[in-house]
Scaffold this active site. Structure first.
Site, PDB file in Angstrom:
ATOM      1  CG  HIS A   1     -14.161  15.536  -4.430  1.00  0.00           C
ATOM      2  ND1 HIS A   1     -14.823  14.330  -4.445  1.00  0.00           N
ATOM      3  CD2 HIS A   1     -12.898  15.261  -4.003  1.00  0.00           C
ATOM      4  CE1 HIS A   1     -13.995  13.374  -4.041  1.00  0.00           C
ATOM      5  NE2 HIS A   1     -12.820  13.915  -3.773  1.00  0.00           N
ATOM      6  CD  GLU A   2      -9.867  17.629  -4.737  1.00  0.00           C
ATOM      7  OE1 GLU A   2      -9.184  17.474  -3.697  1.00  0.00           O
ATOM      8  OE2 GLU A   2     -10.195  16.666  -5.453  1.00  0.00           O
TER       9      GLU A   2
ATOM     10  N   GLY B   1      -8.132  16.502  -9.233  1.00  0.00           N
ATOM     11  CA  GLY B   1      -8.019  17.396  -8.094  1.00  0.00           C
ATOM     12  C   GLY B   1      -7.286  16.704  -6.969  1.00  0.00           C
TER      13      GLY B   1
ATOM     14  CG  LEU C   1      -6.630  10.991  -6.731  1.00  0.00           C
ATOM     15  CD1 LEU C   1      -5.576  12.070  -6.957  1.00  0.00           C
ATOM     16  CD2 LEU C   1      -6.488   9.871  -7.749  1.00  0.00           C
TER      17      LEU C   1
ATOM     18  CD  GLN D   1      -7.315  14.082  -1.838  1.00  0.00           C
ATOM     19  OE1 GLN D   1      -7.440  15.154  -2.427  1.00  0.00           O
ATOM     20  NE2 GLN D   1      -7.647  12.914  -2.360  1.00  0.00           N
TER      21      GLN D   1
ATOM     22  CG  HIS E   1     -10.530  16.019   0.156  1.00  0.00           C
ATOM     23  ND1 HIS E   1     -10.443  14.866   0.897  1.00  0.00           N
ATOM     24  CD2 HIS E   1     -10.723  15.620  -1.131  1.00  0.00           C
ATOM     25  CE1 HIS E   1     -10.574  13.820   0.106  1.00  0.00           C
ATOM     26  NE2 HIS E   1     -10.760  14.246  -1.135  1.00  0.00           N
TER      27      HIS E   1
END
Length: 186
Positions: free
Chosen positions: A132-133, A46, A90, A51, A136
């Site tokens: 999780h994404e 992802g 990442l 990011q 973000h």
């Protein structure tokens, strides 16, 4: 398509709320393509726009044999209680910790054509990745979900890693590019 630099912990954009995507432009389409390529080169499942230094509310996911463009997502249903599982990011390379996430979620989002869709009962890696994404997109990192003690431990590990990323940016080597696809197989 091209590889994008990945912002790492310490970059201010990772802590900002993202902006709703109001129109699917050629630039957004190009960004999505570049994000998929960057995610694959970085061996992730992802990747969210912040990011890669962008403020749009969008992410890409490739988990559990499901490949998604997720624009303006909202978790509309959570069920099954919390399940603990290991996560990495990442944007915080080489740091891993157990994080509690909902067992199953339903997400409402737009696809690359701007059409609304729902991902129902997303569980396991896909459900964890979506949560999780989406975090973000709201300026949260997985480390924010850790207990104080576990967060301190993760940040101590990060202190050793962060010197590898001048200016809080992770530049992927060109050698990490996935092989080119010809038009017939794309």
């Amino acid at each position: 398509m091209s590889l994008l630099d990945i912002h790492v912990l310490g970059s201010p954009i990772l802590r900002q709320e993202t902006d709703v995507v109001t129109q699917i432009t050629p630039e957004i389409r190009r960004l999505v393509d570049d994000m998929f390529e960057t995610m694959a080169a970085a061996k992730g499942v992802g990747l969210a726009a912040p990011q890669v230094g962008r403020s749009e509310r969008l992410c890409v996911v490739d988990a559990d044999d499901v490949r998604l463009v997720v624009i303006n997502p909202e978790i509309i249903h959570k069920e099954g209680g919390l399940v603990r599982g290991e996560e990495g990011c990442l944007s915080i390379p080489e740091i891993y910790a157990d994080v509690d996430r909902f067992a199953r979620i339903t997400v409402r989002a737009q696809d690359i054509d701007g059409k609304w869709y729902e991902i129902e009962n997303a569980a396991q890696l896909l459900g964890r990745c979506l949560q999780h994404e989406i975090d973000h997109l709201h300026g949260k990192l997985f480390t924010d979900r850790l207990s104080l003690l576990k967060k301190r431990s993760a940040m101590k590990e990060w202190d050793y890693e962060k010197s590898k990323y001048p200016k809080n940016v992770r530049v992927l080597p060109v050698g990490d590019l996935p092989p080119e696809k010809d038009g017939a197989n794309a």
